[in-house]
Design a protein around this motif. Structure first.
Motif, mmCIF file in Angstrom:
data_model
loop_
_atom_site.group_PDB
_atom_site.id
_atom_site.type_symbol
_atom_site.label_atom_id
_atom_site.label_comp_id
_atom_site.label_asym_id
_atom_site.label_seq_id
_atom_site.Cartn_x
_atom_site.Cartn_y
_atom_site.Cartn_z
ATOM 1 N N ILE A 180 0.865 -1.180 0.000
ATOM 2 C CA ILE A 180 0.000 0.000 0.000
ATOM 3 C C ILE A 180 0.904 1.234 0.000
ATOM 4 C CG2 ILE A 180 -1.782 1.279 1.275
ATOM 5 C CD1 ILE A 180 -2.743 -1.468 0.268
ATOM 6 N N LYS A 181 0.671 2.117 -0.924
ATOM 7 C CA LYS A 181 1.458 3.355 -0.978
ATOM 8 C C LYS A 181 0.993 4.287 0.136
ATOM 9 C CE LYS A 181 3.732 2.284 -4.705
ATOM 10 N NZ LYS A 181 5.065 1.763 -4.543
ATOM 11 N N ALA A 182 1.950 4.717 0.945
ATOM 12 C CA ALA A 182 1.636 5.636 2.035
ATOM 13 C C ALA A 182 2.825 6.571 2.227
ATOM 14 C CB ALA A 182 1.358 4.861 3.317
ATOM 15 N N GLU A 183 2.545 7.757 2.691
ATOM 16 C CA GLU A 183 3.587 8.743 2.965
ATOM 17 C C GLU A 183 4.423 8.267 4.148
ATOM 18 O OE1 GLU A 183 5.598 12.258 2.182
ATOM 19 O OE2 GLU A 183 3.853 11.524 1.088
ATOM 20 N N LYS A 184 5.731 8.014 3.893
ATOM 21 C CA LYS A 184 6.598 7.488 4.947
ATOM 22 C C LYS A 184 7.997 8.077 4.846
ATOM 23 C CE LYS A 184 4.552 2.937 5.543
ATOM 24 N NZ LYS A 184 4.945 1.617 5.991
ATOM 25 N N SER A 185 8.657 8.099 6.015
ATOM 26 C CA SER A 185 10.065 8.494 6.028
ATOM 27 C C SER A 185 10.910 7.337 5.516
ATOM 28 C CB SER A 185 10.480 8.854 7.459
ATOM 29 O OG SER A 185 10.529 7.674 8.254
ATOM 30 N N PHE A 186 12.192 7.582 5.304
ATOM 31 C CA PHE A 186 13.099 6.534 4.830
ATOM 32 C C PHE A 186 13.122 5.348 5.796
ATOM 33 C CE2 PHE A 186 17.333 4.598 4.827
ATOM 34 C CZ PHE A 186 17.378 4.127 3.528
ATOM 35 N N LEU A 245 3.872 2.122 10.548
ATOM 36 C CA LEU A 245 2.720 1.505 9.892
ATOM 37 C C LEU A 245 1.555 2.489 9.869
ATOM 38 C CD1 LEU A 245 2.840 -2.093 11.397
ATOM 39 C CD2 LEU A 245 3.419 -1.396 9.069
ATOM 40 N N LYS A 246 0.847 2.514 8.754
ATOM 41 C CA LYS A 246 -0.295 3.414 8.583
ATOM 42 C C LYS A 246 -1.580 2.584 8.568
ATOM 43 C CE LYS A 246 2.736 6.671 7.848
ATOM 44 N NZ LYS A 246 3.253 7.354 8.990
ATOM 45 N N GLN A 247 -2.680 3.205 8.972
ATOM 46 C CA GLN A 247 -3.964 2.503 9.058
ATOM 47 C C GLN A 247 -4.344 1.858 7.726
ATOM 48 O OE1 GLN A 247 -7.272 4.800 10.536
ATOM 49 N NE2 GLN A 247 -8.575 3.007 10.712
ATOM 50 N N GLU A 248 -4.073 2.527 6.620
ATOM 51 C CA GLU A 248 -4.469 1.989 5.312
ATOM 52 C C GLU A 248 -3.691 0.715 4.947
ATOM 53 O OE1 GLU A 248 -1.876 5.726 4.449
ATOM 54 O OE2 GLU A 248 -3.405 5.137 5.890
#
Length: 159
Positions: A54-60, A129-132
Motif C-alpha cells: 500500500i502506498k503511504a507517505e513514509k520516512s526513509f 505503519l499506517k492505518q491503510e
C-alpha cells in the motif's frame, strides 16, 4: 441474565505458530460467547498487514521497516524450525492435510465472530505503519484502551 465473560489477548509475537495459537484461542472463546479483544503490538501487528503493498507517505526509516517486516499473516515465519522459509510451507501443508484452518481464515473467522482486533497506535508510530496498510475493521488504540478491556477480563493472555 449473566454478564458475558471477557477474554483479552496481547499479541506481541509475529511468529506464524504463535499468532495461529492466539487466533485459535480467540475464536474458541468467542464460540463460548466470550467478548474477545486481541491487542496487536510490535511484531504481532504484521498479522494485520494487508498482503499487497500500500502506498503511504513514509520516512526513509519507516519505508525500511515496511520492507523488512512480513506483509500479512501468510508471510509470517515460524518460531522454531523456520529452516530458511521451508518450515512455514511445511506447516501449511500439514494444516491443509488435516483440514485445519490456515491463519488467514482464522483471522477472517475472528472478524466474522466480532472479535475486536486492535492495533497498538504507539507501535504503529514506532514502526511507521499506517492505518491503510492494515486489514479493514481493525481498531486503533493505545495501551489505556487495552487495559480498560483487560481490567474486566476473565481470561488475559500474552502471546
Amino acid at each position: 441474565m449473566t454478564e458475558r465473560k471477557k477474554t483479552t489477548i496481547v499479541l506481541f509475537s509475529g511468529d506464524y505458530d504463535k499468532v495461529m495459537a492466539a487466533y485459535i484461542i480467540a475464536n474458541g472463546a468467542a464460540a463460548y460467547d466470550h467478548e474477545v479483544t486481541i491487542f496487536h503490538t510490535f511484531w504481532g501487528l504484521n498479522a494485520l498487514r494487508k498482503d499487497e503493498e500500500i502506498k503511504a507517505e513514509k520516512s526513509f526509516i519507516e519505508k525500511m521497516f515496511g520492507k523488512m517486516m512480513p506483509r500479512g499473516a501468510n508471510k509470517l515465519g515460524l518460531s522454531k524450525m523456520n529452516m530458511a522459509g521451508m518450515g512455514p510451507k511445511m506447516i501449511k501443508d500439514v494444516i491443509k492435510k488435516h483440514n485445519a484452518l490456515p491463519l488467514p481464515q482464522l483471522i477472517e473467522m475472528a472478524q466474522e465472530q466480532d472479535i475486536k482486533l486492535v492495533a497498538c497506535t504507539m507501535t504503529m508510530d514506532l514502526l511507521g505503519l499506517k492505518q491503510e496498510e492494515l486489514l479493514d475493521d481493525v481498531e486503533l488504540a493505545g495501551v489505556a484502551a487495552y487495559l480498560a478491556d483487560a481490567e474486566d477480563g476473565n481470561v488475559n493472555l500474552f502471546i
